[in-house]
Design an enzyme around this catalytic site. Sequence first.
Site, mmCIF file in Angstrom:
data_model
loop_
_atom_site.group_PDB
_atom_site.id
_atom_site.type_symbol
_atom_site.label_atom_id
_atom_site.label_comp_id
_atom_site.label_asym_id
_atom_site.label_seq_id
_atom_site.Cartn_x
_atom_site.Cartn_y
_atom_site.Cartn_z
ATOM 1 N N SER A 62 67.754 57.699 52.918
ATOM 2 C CA SER A 62 67.689 56.352 53.514
ATOM 3 C C SER A 62 67.930 55.208 52.535
ATOM 4 O O SER A 62 68.086 54.069 52.977
ATOM 5 C CB SER A 62 66.330 56.131 54.165
ATOM 6 O OG SER A 62 66.395 56.544 55.491
ATOM 7 N N LYS A 65 70.831 53.128 53.086
ATOM 8 C CA LYS A 65 70.800 52.045 54.081
ATOM 9 C C LYS A 65 70.846 50.671 53.402
ATOM 10 O O LYS A 65 71.288 49.690 53.995
ATOM 11 C CB LYS A 65 69.560 52.187 54.979
ATOM 12 C CG LYS A 65 69.652 53.450 55.849
ATOM 13 C CD LYS A 65 68.345 53.803 56.541
ATOM 14 C CE LYS A 65 68.538 55.066 57.390
ATOM 15 N NZ LYS A 65 67.314 55.651 57.903
ATOM 16 N N TYR A 185 77.556 58.131 58.501
ATOM 17 C CA TYR A 185 76.124 57.892 58.240
ATOM 18 C C TYR A 185 75.517 59.076 57.481
ATOM 19 O O TYR A 185 74.825 58.915 56.470
ATOM 20 C CB TYR A 185 75.383 57.664 59.572
ATOM 21 C CG TYR A 185 73.877 57.710 59.416
ATOM 22 C CD1 TYR A 185 73.170 56.603 58.967
ATOM 23 C CD2 TYR A 185 73.164 58.882 59.686
ATOM 24 C CE1 TYR A 185 71.799 56.655 58.784
ATOM 25 C CE2 TYR A 185 71.798 58.945 59.504
ATOM 26 C CZ TYR A 185 71.122 57.833 59.060
ATOM 27 O OH TYR A 185 69.759 57.892 58.859
ATOM 28 N N TYR A 237 59.508 52.314 55.599
ATOM 29 C CA TYR A 237 59.223 52.796 56.950
ATOM 30 C C TYR A 237 57.987 52.086 57.511
ATOM 31 O O TYR A 237 57.768 50.911 57.224
ATOM 32 C CB TYR A 237 59.009 54.320 56.962
ATOM 33 C CG TYR A 237 60.045 55.129 56.237
ATOM 34 C CD1 TYR A 237 61.326 55.273 56.755
ATOM 35 C CD2 TYR A 237 59.753 55.760 55.048
ATOM 36 C CE1 TYR A 237 62.275 56.051 56.102
ATOM 37 C CE2 TYR A 237 60.705 56.537 54.391
ATOM 38 C CZ TYR A 237 61.954 56.675 54.927
ATOM 39 O OH TYR A 237 62.894 57.426 54.282
ATOM 40 N N VAL A 255 63.986 60.144 52.285
ATOM 41 C CA VAL A 255 63.279 61.426 52.401
ATOM 42 C C VAL A 255 63.728 62.449 51.346
ATOM 43 O O VAL A 255 63.133 63.520 51.243
ATOM 44 C CB VAL A 255 63.366 62.041 53.825
ATOM 45 C CG1 VAL A 255 62.670 61.177 54.849
ATOM 46 C CG2 VAL A 255 64.811 62.320 54.227
#
Length: 306
Positions: A62, A65, A185, A237, A255
Amino acid sequence: MDEVLLKQALEFGQPYAQKGKVASYIPELGKVDGQELGICVKTIAGETLHSGFWKQRFTIQSISKVINLVVALEYQGFEAVFRRTKMEPTGSSFNAMSHLSDSEAIPFNPFVNAGAIAIVGLLVPLGLEQMLSAVQGLCSDKYITINEDVFQSEWANCARNRSLVYLLQSKGLITEAVDDTLRLYTQLCSLNVTAESLSNLGRLLANDGIQPETGNRILKEEVVRTTLTMMLTCGMYNGSGEFAVRVGLPSKSGVGGGILSVVPGEMGIGVYGPSLDSKGNSMAGQRVLEYISRTEKLHILDRYAR
Ligand code: GLU
């Protein structure tokens, strides 16, 4: 700050690794050693400090991102990005979809999977080659490549993300092809980085988007400000609020066990510790950052008060 402090921080964080678990919903991630822990710090002034497993490659997951967001903001602009996601923290898990079921709803922010996938749609015209060279440039690491095993493992187990893409498509939030969007992605989540690559990216963000060695502006100031704000409020998160209290630095976890942290005006920090808490954040990595932030008074509000 010096390497003695980094070593102490790792010693402080290490026991927490035993309390977490490596991610296993992507089977290939379940194979790594959860006890590994490492850190790299790069200052704007040019210093490099490191300790532990700072050279170990792991998948960015992530934390990609953040890169997707900065590239989309540079390439498509603020309006195009925030037509596809809001800028609000969420109390829900990173891959939640329940909040998207209302017909008017759009993803909460660019860092939950739904928001990130919607933004990757904007990057589909650039394609993997250009994105890979953007990632290598932003992280000052030309050895970043796709970890094929992790990519294949996630690609074979991405039913939930695929359903998010269809949901986004049904709402008109992605207009790009479903497979192209989901593949890009997932590929961008599967890039192999190190704590050092993350610290380089952190240092660029800490320096307002200017590469310290060359003085070249790589990112617009407002792109950096938007991105750091999203990291501060949404980067960890549904643990972002507590992390902001304990550490107080714009950060983004993945993760794969990485955490990217930014001390604005001073340094970038990359941490690697693949044993995760129930929210998907590095168990030991968070403690390492808490130790350093407390000892060095790096919490942005401490620094503002000074
Ligand atoms: N590739 C992972 C997923 O989409 C990234 C999750 C994460 O690091 O939060 O499920």
